[in-house]
Each structure stands twice: as structure tokens, then as C-alpha cells.
Scaffold this active site. Structure first.
Site, PDB file in Angstrom:
ATOM      1  N   TYR A 133       2.863 -18.794  -4.244  1.00 44.33           N
ATOM      2  CA  TYR A 133       2.805 -19.916  -3.589  1.00 44.33           C
ATOM      3  C   TYR A 133       3.893 -21.084  -3.769  1.00 44.33           C
ATOM      4  CZ  TYR A 133       1.581 -22.742  -7.761  1.00 44.33           C
ATOM      5  OH  TYR A 133       1.816 -23.543  -8.887  1.00 44.33           O
ATOM      6  N   ARG A 191      13.017 -19.961  -3.573  1.00 48.09           N
ATOM      7  CA  ARG A 191      12.309 -19.295  -4.656  1.00 48.09           C
ATOM      8  C   ARG A 191      11.127 -18.580  -4.296  1.00 48.09           C
ATOM      9  NH1 ARG A 191      10.309 -24.473  -8.217  1.00 48.09           N
ATOM     10  NH2 ARG A 191       8.776 -24.656  -6.339  1.00 48.09           N
ATOM     11  N   ARG A 226     -11.044  -2.817  -0.566  1.00 48.30           N
ATOM     12  CA  ARG A 226     -11.927  -2.630  -1.785  1.00 48.30           C
ATOM     13  C   ARG A 226     -11.100  -3.090  -3.192  1.00 48.30           C
ATOM     14  NH1 ARG A 226     -10.375   2.825  -4.122  1.00 48.30           N
ATOM     15  NH2 ARG A 226      -8.190   3.194  -3.590  1.00 48.30           N
ATOM     16  N   LYS A 235       6.611 -18.206  -9.206  1.00 56.12           N
ATOM     17  CA  LYS A 235       5.524 -19.200  -8.937  1.00 56.12           C
ATOM     18  C   LYS A 235       4.188 -18.214  -8.408  1.00 56.12           C
ATOM     19  CE  LYS A 235       5.141 -23.692  -6.604  1.00 56.12           C
ATOM     20  NZ  LYS A 235       4.710 -24.543  -7.948  1.00 56.12           N
ATOM     21  N   GLU A 238       7.764 -26.478 -20.733  1.00 54.55           N
ATOM     22  CA  GLU A 238       7.626 -27.464 -19.326  1.00 54.55           C
ATOM     23  C   GLU A 238       6.455 -28.095 -19.115  1.00 54.55           C
ATOM     24  OE1 GLU A 238       7.952 -25.261 -15.637  1.00 54.55           O
ATOM     25  OE2 GLU A 238       6.992 -23.316 -16.830  1.00 54.55           O
ATOM     26  N   LEU A 272       9.507 -22.176 -15.117  1.00 59.57           N
ATOM     27  CA  LEU A 272       9.844 -22.248 -13.423  1.00 59.57           C
ATOM     28  C   LEU A 272      10.970 -22.877 -13.020  1.00 59.57           C
ATOM     29  CD1 LEU A 272       8.326 -21.442 -10.856  1.00 59.57           C
ATOM     30  CD2 LEU A 272       7.532 -23.684 -10.455  1.00 59.57           C
TER      31      LEU A 272
HETATM   32  N1  PLP Z   1       6.939 -26.207 -13.499  1.00 57.64           N
HETATM   33  C1  PLP Z   1       5.793 -25.949 -13.190  1.00 57.64           C
HETATM   34  C2  PLP Z   1       5.087 -24.692 -13.969  1.00 57.64           C
HETATM   35  C3  PLP Z   1       5.135 -26.096 -11.856  1.00 57.64           C
HETATM   36  O1  PLP Z   1       3.999 -25.743 -11.370  1.00 57.64           O
HETATM   37  C4  PLP Z   1       5.924 -26.844 -11.024  1.00 57.64           C
HETATM   38  C5  PLP Z   1       5.681 -27.552  -9.708  1.00 57.64           C
HETATM   39  O2  PLP Z   1       4.228 -27.600  -9.330  1.00 57.64           O
HETATM   40  C6  PLP Z   1       7.163 -27.391 -11.523  1.00 57.64           C
HETATM   41  C7  PLP Z   1       7.605 -26.797 -12.912  1.00 57.64           C
HETATM   42  C8  PLP Z   1       8.262 -28.298 -10.543  1.00 57.64           C
HETATM   43  O3  PLP Z   1       8.683 -27.572  -9.460  1.00 57.64           O
HETATM   44  P1  PLP Z   1       9.070 -28.495  -8.201  1.00 57.64           P
HETATM   45  O4  PLP Z   1      10.290 -29.387  -8.798  1.00 57.64           O
HETATM   46  O5  PLP Z   1       9.851 -27.368  -7.525  1.00 57.64           O
HETATM   47  O6  PLP Z   1       7.926 -28.683  -7.596  1.00 57.64           O
END
Ligand code: PLP
Length: 287
Positions: free
Chosen positions: A34, A53, A98, A148, A180, A204
Site C-alpha cells: 500500500y 516506493r 480458494r 510497505k 522507526e 521503511l
Molecule cells: N515508517 C513507517 C513504518 C510508516 O508506516 C511510515 C508511513 O506511514 C513511515 C515510516 C513514513 O513514510 P512516509 O514519509 O513516506 O509517509
């Protein structure tokens, strides 16, 4: 209903009409990826890095998909009246008919997108941004956090824990290294230098993180991408989190302890101003 018109597999339809199979692998296995992209006054904010991404996530899961995303999302936003919206998009491996873990590589992906109203974070300037509190908790996720993916159970659990403990975000730590937030990236400031965890499979690659570093570079703010410990966090002059719909947010409390002097720090104010200028240029088309 937060989103009146949604996009599902090529059609723009009322949210109540949108139906996905119970055998969709997104539903059964979280076999899906997503993105969340902010739009201000109907204009996308940094769509390109999100699509890059998304490509990375789809390639990692080996989900084949070609779609004119800018056209699809702009149309969706316009059908929802434009304005300030975040667009959520999800691509699943599709409906297998299924339940079976192994997939057929020729499956047709399910593509879904919807909108949610968001606040224009730039409208009230730096004074309109509230500082937040965070907790620090164990990072129980898998080792491909660069994807993601929709398997968000660990994130949901730590975010819920934060909320129940009166905080707004949960920072995660693995083997003594901060990774993070449950839905954001982490920055700390110490003696005028900005630090953030380095990219890799444990975090991420946030699009907002990337913009913070881009703006820091352009403004001559020194920064380092490096491992950070819990002690680094407690000793920081400033702590921030970043995400698409929140930009940069100052963290004023970590596990109930005050960060720095307990106020929104000067480097955060500078970075917020750089974000605001970037946003203004985008809105007035003078980039
Ligand atoms: N890290 C995680 C786990 C996230 O879910 C998100 C955004 O939802 C981010 C970092 C930040 O990413 P972005 O700056 O692209 O929204």
C-alpha cells in the site's frame, strides 16, 4: 463513510458498492502492499517518490502491475471534490478463488484506492503544530520493513500501546538500535547535527525522511544516517518524527521524560519552515 467514491479494478464507484472477494489474498494473507499520499487543494505532494516506493514493494512481492497511477489518483481526488485529502492505495496479489498459500504467478492483482480528509498542516504555521509524546518498545516486525506491506499487526499493537499509555507514537528498538515509529521515521538533533537511522531492510524508506534530508542538504544543515541508541534519544536536544500526512513533528516526551528543554526546538522550527516554503512553491507552481 470517509470516502465517497473509491477506485476498484478500473472503476470509480460509491464506497458502499465496492466489494472484494473473500478469497482475495490481501484479505486472507495480507499478501499486498500500500501507499498513502497527501493531496493539498487537489494537488499531490511528492507523488513520484511514493510511486517509486510502490514499484519497489510490488517488485519485492513479485506482483506484476502496470497502471497510470497519476491519472487514476488525480481522477479519484477530483471525483472526491479535491481539497486536502490523503489517498490510500492498495494492491493485492488478487483473488485466487480458494485459500492456498502458494500462488499462481499469472494472477490478476486487485487494485483499490480511497481518500480521507486531512488537515492542511501548513495552514497555521509552526505554532499550529503540537509537540507529541512517544514510548519506546521492542521492534517485533519481520526483516523486510523496507517493503510497505499490509502485514501491519506489530505496528498496530505498538501504536495502540502508545495510545493507551497516553503517547502519540511508538518508537521501536531492535538489538539496541532504534529503527522507526509505528507509522513514521525518526530524527534526533544533537549539538546542531541531525541524525536519522540509516536505510536498510529494518526501516521503511520514508518519502518525508527523504525530503527532510534533501531540504537539510540544500540549507546546509549537517546530518548523518547512522545507528541510534536509546541513550542517544534520551540525551538528544531535539527529537522529531516524520510522515507524509504529518510532515515533521516535534517529540517533547520520550517514555514520560522531557526531551531537551521540553519545547519545540529551533532546528525543528527551521525544518518546518523549509517544508512550508517547499509546500508554498508547489501550490503556486513556481518550482
Ligand atoms: N515508517 C513507517 C513504518 C510508516 O508506516 C511510515 C508511513 O506511514 C513511515 C515510516 C513514513 O513514510 P512516509 O514519509 O513516506 O509517509
Amino acid at each position: 463513510m470517509s470516502s465517497d467514491i473509491v477506485y476498484l479494478d478500473g472503476a470509480y464507484i460509491a464506497a458502499q458498492e465496492a466489494k472484494v472477494s473473500v478469497f482475495d489474498r490481501g484479505f486472507l494473507f495480507g499478501d499486498s502492499v500500500y501507499e498513502v499520499i497527501p493531496y493539498y487543494r487537489g494537488v499531490s505532494f511528492r507523488l513520484e517518490p511514493h510511486l517509486k516506493r510502490l514499484e519497489h514493494s510490488l517488485a519485492a512481492l513479485r506482483i506484476p502491475l502496470t497502471l497510470d497511477w497519476p491519472a487514476v489518483l488525480d481522477e479519484l481526488v477530483s471525483r472526491n471534490g479535491g481539497g486536502n485529502l490523503s489517498v490510500y492505495l492498495q494492491v493485492t496479489r488478487g483473488d485466487a478463488g480458494r485459500r492456498t498459500p502458494v500462488y499462481d504467478a499469472s494472477m490478476k492483482p486487485t487494485v483499490f484506492a480511497c481518500c480521507n480528509p486531512i488537515r492542511d498542516i501548513y495552514a497555521d504555521g509552526a505554532d499550529g503544530v503540537a509537540g507529541i509524546g512517544v514510548i519506546v518498545t521492542a521492534d517485533l516486525r519481520w526483516h523486510r520493513c523496507d517493503i510497505k506491506a499490509n502485514g501491519l499487526l506489530p505496528n498496530i499493537l505498538v501504536l495502540q500501546q502508545a495510545r493507551e499509555e497516553g503517547a502519540d507514537e511508538a518508537l521501536m528498538i531492535r538489538d539496541g538500535v532504534l529503527t522507526e515509529g509505528g507509522s513514521s521515521n525518526l530524527f534526533i538533533v544533537k549539538s546542531g547535527v541531525l541524525y536519522t537511522p540509516k536505510l536498510g531492510s529494518e526501516i521503511l524508506g520514508g518519502t518525508t525522511r527523504e525530503l527532510v534530508l534533501e531540504l537539510a542538504r540544500a540549507a546546509g544543515i549537517p546530518y548523518q544516517e547512522t545507528d541510534l541508541s536509546y541513550e542517544n534519544l534520551l540525551e538528544a536536544d531535539e527529537v522529531w518524527i516524520s510522515s507524509s500526512t504529518r510532515a515533521v513533528v516535534p517529540v517533547l516526551r520520550v517514555d514520560g521524560k522531557t526531551v531537551g528543554d521540553g519545547t519545540k526546538g529551533p532546528l525543528w522550527r527551521r525544518m518546518f519552515e523549509l517544508f512550508s516554503q517547499f509546500h508554498r512553491r508547489l501550490m503556486t507552481g513556481e518550482e
